[in-house]
Design a protein around this motif. Structure first.
Motif, short mmCIF file in Angstrom:
data_model
loop_
_atom_site.label_atom_id
_atom_site.label_comp_id
_atom_site.label_asym_id
_atom_site.label_seq_id
_atom_site.Cartn_x
_atom_site.Cartn_y
_atom_site.Cartn_z
N PHE A 1 0.84 -1.20 0.00
CA PHE A 1 0.00 0.00 0.00
C PHE A 1 0.87 1.25 0.00
CE2 PHE A 1 -3.51 -2.74 0.98
CZ PHE A 1 -4.68 -2.03 0.85
N THR A 2 1.91 1.26 0.83
CA THR A 2 2.76 2.44 0.96
C THR A 2 3.53 2.72 -0.32
OG1 THR A 2 3.01 2.13 3.35
CG2 THR A 2 4.69 3.45 2.25
N VAL A 3 4.22 1.72 -0.83
CA VAL A 3 5.03 1.92 -2.02
C VAL A 3 4.16 2.24 -3.23
CG1 VAL A 3 6.62 0.82 -3.64
CG2 VAL A 3 6.94 0.51 -1.18
N TRP A 4 3.10 1.47 -3.42
CA TRP A 4 2.25 1.69 -4.59
C TRP A 4 1.59 3.07 -4.55
CZ3 TRP A 4 2.39 -0.72 -8.99
CH2 TRP A 4 1.36 -0.54 -9.93
N SER A 5 1.06 3.46 -3.41
CA SER A 5 0.34 4.74 -3.31
C SER A 5 1.27 5.93 -3.48
CB SER A 5 -0.41 4.84 -1.98
OG SER A 5 0.49 4.89 -0.89
N ASN A 6 2.51 5.80 -3.06
CA ASN A 6 3.43 6.93 -3.14
C ASN A 6 4.22 7.02 -4.44
OD1 ASN A 6 3.71 8.62 -0.49
ND2 ASN A 6 3.42 6.51 0.19
N LEU A 7 4.54 5.89 -5.02
CA LEU A 7 5.39 5.90 -6.21
C LEU A 7 4.62 5.74 -7.52
CD1 LEU A 7 8.56 3.82 -5.22
CD2 LEU A 7 8.09 6.25 -4.89
N TYR B 1 9.22 17.53 -4.64
CA TYR B 1 9.62 16.91 -3.36
C TYR B 1 8.36 16.72 -2.54
CZ TYR B 1 12.79 15.79 0.47
OH TYR B 1 13.48 15.12 1.44
N THR B 2 8.05 15.48 -2.22
CA THR B 2 6.79 15.19 -1.54
C THR B 2 6.98 14.12 -0.48
OG1 THR B 2 4.46 14.59 -1.91
CG2 THR B 2 6.12 13.44 -3.21
N GLY B 3 5.98 13.94 0.35
CA GLY B 3 6.01 12.91 1.38
C GLY B 3 4.60 12.65 1.87
N SER B 4 4.44 11.58 2.62
CA SER B 4 3.11 11.28 3.16
C SER B 4 3.21 10.24 4.25
CB SER B 4 2.17 10.77 2.06
OG SER B 4 2.46 9.43 1.74
N THR B 5 2.17 10.17 5.05
CA THR B 5 1.97 9.04 5.96
C THR B 5 0.66 8.37 5.55
OG1 THR B 5 0.85 10.49 7.56
CG2 THR B 5 3.21 10.12 7.86
N LEU B 6 0.69 7.08 5.39
CA LEU B 6 -0.46 6.35 4.87
C LEU B 6 -1.60 6.29 5.88
CD1 LEU B 6 -1.70 4.56 2.66
CD2 LEU B 6 -0.53 2.61 3.71
N ARG B 7 -1.28 6.14 7.15
CA ARG B 7 -2.30 5.88 8.16
C ARG B 7 -3.36 6.97 8.23
NH1 ARG B 7 -0.67 4.60 14.45
NH2 ARG B 7 -2.48 3.33 15.01
N PHE C 1 -9.41 6.70 0.05
CA PHE C 1 -8.15 6.62 -0.68
C PHE C 1 -7.53 5.24 -0.54
CE2 PHE C 1 -3.51 6.87 -0.66
CZ PHE C 1 -3.27 7.41 -1.92
N LYS C 2 -7.51 4.71 0.69
CA LYS C 2 -6.94 3.38 0.92
C LYS C 2 -7.75 2.31 0.17
CE LYS C 2 -5.59 4.86 5.53
NZ LYS C 2 -5.82 4.67 6.96
N ALA D 1 -6.29 -0.24 -2.57
CA ALA D 1 -6.51 -1.68 -2.45
C ALA D 1 -7.07 -2.25 -3.75
CB ALA D 1 -7.45 -1.98 -1.29
N ALA D 2 -8.04 -1.56 -4.33
CA ALA D 2 -8.65 -2.03 -5.58
C ALA D 2 -7.62 -2.05 -6.71
CB ALA D 2 -9.84 -1.15 -5.95
N ASP D 3 -6.76 -1.03 -6.74
CA ASP D 3 -5.75 -0.97 -7.80
C ASP D 3 -4.69 -2.05 -7.62
OD1 ASP D 3 -5.16 0.49 -10.19
OD2 ASP D 3 -3.39 1.30 -9.20
N LEU D 4 -4.30 -2.30 -6.38
CA LEU D 4 -3.35 -3.38 -6.11
C LEU D 4 -3.93 -4.73 -6.54
CD1 LEU D 4 -2.02 -2.42 -2.55
CD2 LEU D 4 -0.64 -2.59 -4.63
N ARG D 5 -5.19 -4.94 -6.20
CA ARG D 5 -5.83 -6.23 -6.55
C ARG D 5 -5.86 -6.43 -8.06
NH1 ARG D 5 -11.20 -8.52 -3.51
NH2 ARG D 5 -11.21 -10.61 -4.46
N LYS D 6 -6.10 -5.35 -8.79
CA LYS D 6 -6.20 -5.44 -10.25
C LYS D 6 -4.84 -5.49 -10.93
CE LYS D 6 -7.74 -2.69 -14.23
NZ LYS D 6 -8.38 -1.41 -14.64
#
Length: 323
Positions: A125-131, A256-262, A268-269, A273-278
């Motif tokens: 979730f972290t890597v996919w959502s940020n990169l 230059y960006t950053g985020s916390t997933l929680r 958004f999560k 999740a749907a994009d990861l599954r697909k």
């Protein structure tokens, strides 16, 4: 149910075994009988007293689990009692049962064991959502990943490689470098012996940089970046207060960006999740992605698991099991 409690904030030894009632679930949640839970950097920060859970979330540590559905909420579709899954949580993973938003759950890939699946969600979730989520990357672009032997790093290396990127990574030892290159890194750089800035610039500069270090890496990342690059900051293991010259950000047109997933919205999560599954989960079945479990500790040894994480002596994921 058995839990891992914090006896105040502090060092790893504040973690102790406790007991609580099994959580009640909301209409949108599933109750998961936990098989294993992942240990992640935010767990360590929360344990030290610097990362409070969001409103309404469990105060227990644990941001990802694998397990079996024990109950489903009234508005849940797509999951039934007995299903095996892995899930991203807002907290509460360090327990025998965890209440999880049903749309933050994913099936366990057929090539992944029920235990190993506990180490999937937080990093993916972290890597996919940020990169990569809703971002354009091109084949042949250079991705620089710091901490390539850890959970986040090893996930980023694999995903970047599968998307056709040329992956460079930094590691602490020759053994870690070999591990990272086996995952698909084009070049693993031993930061104790080599200068990643020089090496990456010789390759034309990094188009995308994932950093968990901070400190003097902030300025060095800017130097290593190509024009129009994106730098993503996910942690500051070497400190977040630095003095840098911002002129190169303007001259190179850097983002230059950053985020916390929680703290991201639940919707958004769910979308991630749907994009990861697909997009990503089918790569496990094809053998193009693999889980990387370093060690599984029983709940009773949670302090030892945290100490191992802090020592950065692991490769891949550290897990906890209530069994």
């Amino acid at each position: 149910m058995k839990t891992i409690e914090m006896n105040g904030a502090g060092a790893a030894d504040v973690l102790t075994i406790g007991a609580r009632d099994i959580p009640e679930i909301r209409d949108s949640e599933v109750l998961v009988r936990v098989i294993a839970a992942g240990v992640n950097g935010p767990d360590l920060v929360q344990r030290r007293g610097h990362y409070p859970p969001p409103k309404g979330a469990s105060d227990l540590l644990g941001l990802e689990v694998s397990g079996e559905v024990a109950a489903v909420g009234a508005n849940v579709s797509g999951w039934k009692v007995g299903d095996r899954l892995c899930a991203l949580t807002n907290g509460g993973g360090y327990a025998e049962y965890s209440a999880v938003d049903a749309t933050h759950c994913l099936p366990i890939p057929k090539t992944v064991s029920d235990v190993d699946a506990a180490g999937l969600c937080e990093t993916y979730f972290t890597v996919w959502s940020n990169l990569f989520f809703e971002q354009k990357v091109s084949e042949g672009q250079v991705l620089l990943v710091h901490g390539g032997a850890g959970g986040i790093g090893s996930t980023a290396i694999q995903l970047g490689r599968q998307l056709g990127m040329c992956v460079f990574t930094t590691c602490a030892s020759a053994e870690d470098c070999a591990y990272a290159e086996a995952l698909g890194a084009e070049r693993a750089i031993n930061f104790n012996k080599e200068d990643f800035v020089e090496i990456v610039r010789e390759a034309g500069g990094a188009n995308l940089i994932l950093d968990i270090i901070g400190g003097d890496y902030v300025e060095r990342n800017i130097k290593a970046a190509s024009h129009d690059a994106r730098i993503v900051q996910l942690a500051f293991n070497a400190g977040s207060k630095v003095e840098i010259n911002l002129m190169p950000i303007m001259l190179k047109r850097l983002i230059y960006t950053g985020s916390t997933l929680r703290s991201r919205p639940e919707a958004f999560k769910s979308a991630v999740a749907a994009d990861l599954r697909k997009t990503v989960w089918p790569l496990f079945a094809k053998g193009r992605l693999k889980t990387l479990t370093h060690r599984v500790f029983p709940f009773e040894e949670a302090a030892a698991a945290h100490k191992m994480m802090e020592a950065a002596s692991h490769r891949g994921k550290i897990l906890l099991s209530p069994a």
